[in-house]
Design an enzyme around this catalytic site. Sequence first.
Site, PDB file in Angstrom:
ATOM      1  N   ARG A  93      -0.491   7.020 -18.241  1.00  0.00           N
ATOM      2  CA  ARG A  93      -0.856   5.891 -16.827  1.00  0.00           C
ATOM      3  C   ARG A  93       0.462   5.478 -16.630  1.00  0.00           C
ATOM      4  NH1 ARG A  93      -2.237   1.072 -17.987  1.00  0.00           N
ATOM      5  NH2 ARG A  93      -2.982   2.066 -20.344  1.00  0.00           N
ATOM      6  N   TYR A 153      -2.700  -6.182   8.717  1.00  0.00           N
ATOM      7  CA  TYR A 153      -4.635  -5.364   9.014  1.00  0.00           C
ATOM      8  C   TYR A 153      -5.468  -6.099   8.067  1.00  0.00           C
ATOM      9  CZ  TYR A 153      -6.000  -1.765   6.324  1.00  0.00           C
ATOM     10  OH  TYR A 153      -7.077  -0.724   5.713  1.00  0.00           O
ATOM     11  N   ASP A 196       4.553  -5.248   6.066  1.00  0.00           N
ATOM     12  CA  ASP A 196       3.865  -3.546   5.389  1.00  0.00           C
ATOM     13  C   ASP A 196       4.108  -2.663   6.284  1.00  0.00           C
ATOM     14  OD1 ASP A 196       1.996  -1.311   6.217  1.00  0.00           O
ATOM     15  OD2 ASP A 196       0.062  -3.447   5.700  1.00  0.00           O
ATOM     16  N   LYS A 201      -0.821   7.668   5.094  1.00  0.00           N
ATOM     17  CA  LYS A 201      -1.004   8.107   6.219  1.00  0.00           C
ATOM     18  C   LYS A 201       0.466   9.113   6.445  1.00  0.00           C
ATOM     19  CE  LYS A 201      -3.525   3.931   7.860  1.00  0.00           C
ATOM     20  NZ  LYS A 201      -4.415   3.234   6.039  1.00  0.00           N
TER      21      LYS A 201
END
Length: 402
Positions: A62, A115, A187, A212
């Site tokens: 992790r 967003y 962002d 994306k």
Amino acid sequence: MKDDDKKASGARTVETTLCHVGRRSAEHHGAVNTPVYRASTILFPTLADHADRKSRPVRYGRRGTPTSQSLEEAVSVLEQAAGTVLAPSGVSAISVALLAHARPGAHYLVADNVYGPCRAFCQDVLARLGVRTEFFDPAIGAGIAARIGERTRLIWMEAPGSQTFEMTDMRAIAAVARDHGVMTVVDNTWSGGLFCQPLALGVDVSVQAGTKYLSGHSDLMMGTLACDQAALPLIRDMAASMGLCVGPDDAFMMLRGMRTLPLRLNQHQAGALKLANWLLTRPEVIRVMHPALPQDPGHALWQDQFSGASGLFGFVIRDVPRPALAAMMDGLDLFGMGASWGGYESLLIPTDPRPHRSATEWAAGGQSMRMHVGLENPDELIDDLDRGFARMAAACATGGAA
């Protein structure tokens, strides 16, 4: 820096850098790409090694493996960051950045064009934690100083907004924020980290939905937080406290996608500009929202703070009956209808930004549309849209215009 200057100084272009960053073939038996390390438990040969595990680069799955660390390095180099934290999705990356600065009584300033899930997280989750969010006009620039108070801890931007494509003066806002000791986050998904480096403009954290453009193939979920030196410990600790980590296969695939990022984004850019200029000529279109167009209100800011444009932009068509819009959309051959963007395929969806605005009013004057231009031949995309507009006109003629 111009290419000739880069060569003279020994610096490399981004195309060359992305082909080589994060690769250590000698450590992996000569493999060109860092292999996929699927690991939870990491074994230590001696008690002394176990006691010293926190100084080791790999100590628990992790906490990172060579696969995820190669990806972190690549994103950091791309975004000119001190370090990068990975998250399982773009929304989880947004959540980490927002929570890292949250305190009861804190005040956040958030651009009105952000967003939707970012706005929702502020209004729902952060409000329950005692954080007050104030939304501001994306065009505020240095005027943000008047909104900063003693409890202001964070300013959040999105440039350009992913539905309405207004530009925000990141450089001006970051300078004001630093003067007041306030952290800034942007962002940066629209630029893919290739066409804009917010940290070089003074921003503290650049968030991307790696889902994306960094991935580029519409087949994985990922979020990245590229941080300056001051923000990195805070962001890293919050992600670790939340137990966030990314799957090794996803990390491998995204790093593979990043190798071709400049090639893909340059083609996205060229195709999108061709379609945007074609849409300007259409009688059905009221306006096109693309900051790289000279007539766009944000064009000067885009020229100052970006080196290129991606494949995502918006436009507004005249209102038509819903069946006429359906006739256009349902018959498209090359454009899909779906969430997200940044893959190799083209997308087109109707949007309604009005419910997501509070500090400013969105008055489009027609039906807002969002287009992602993929890697198809743009002339064939234009032909597909042309036929779609013809179907819409025919449906209007038989059913009556709105």
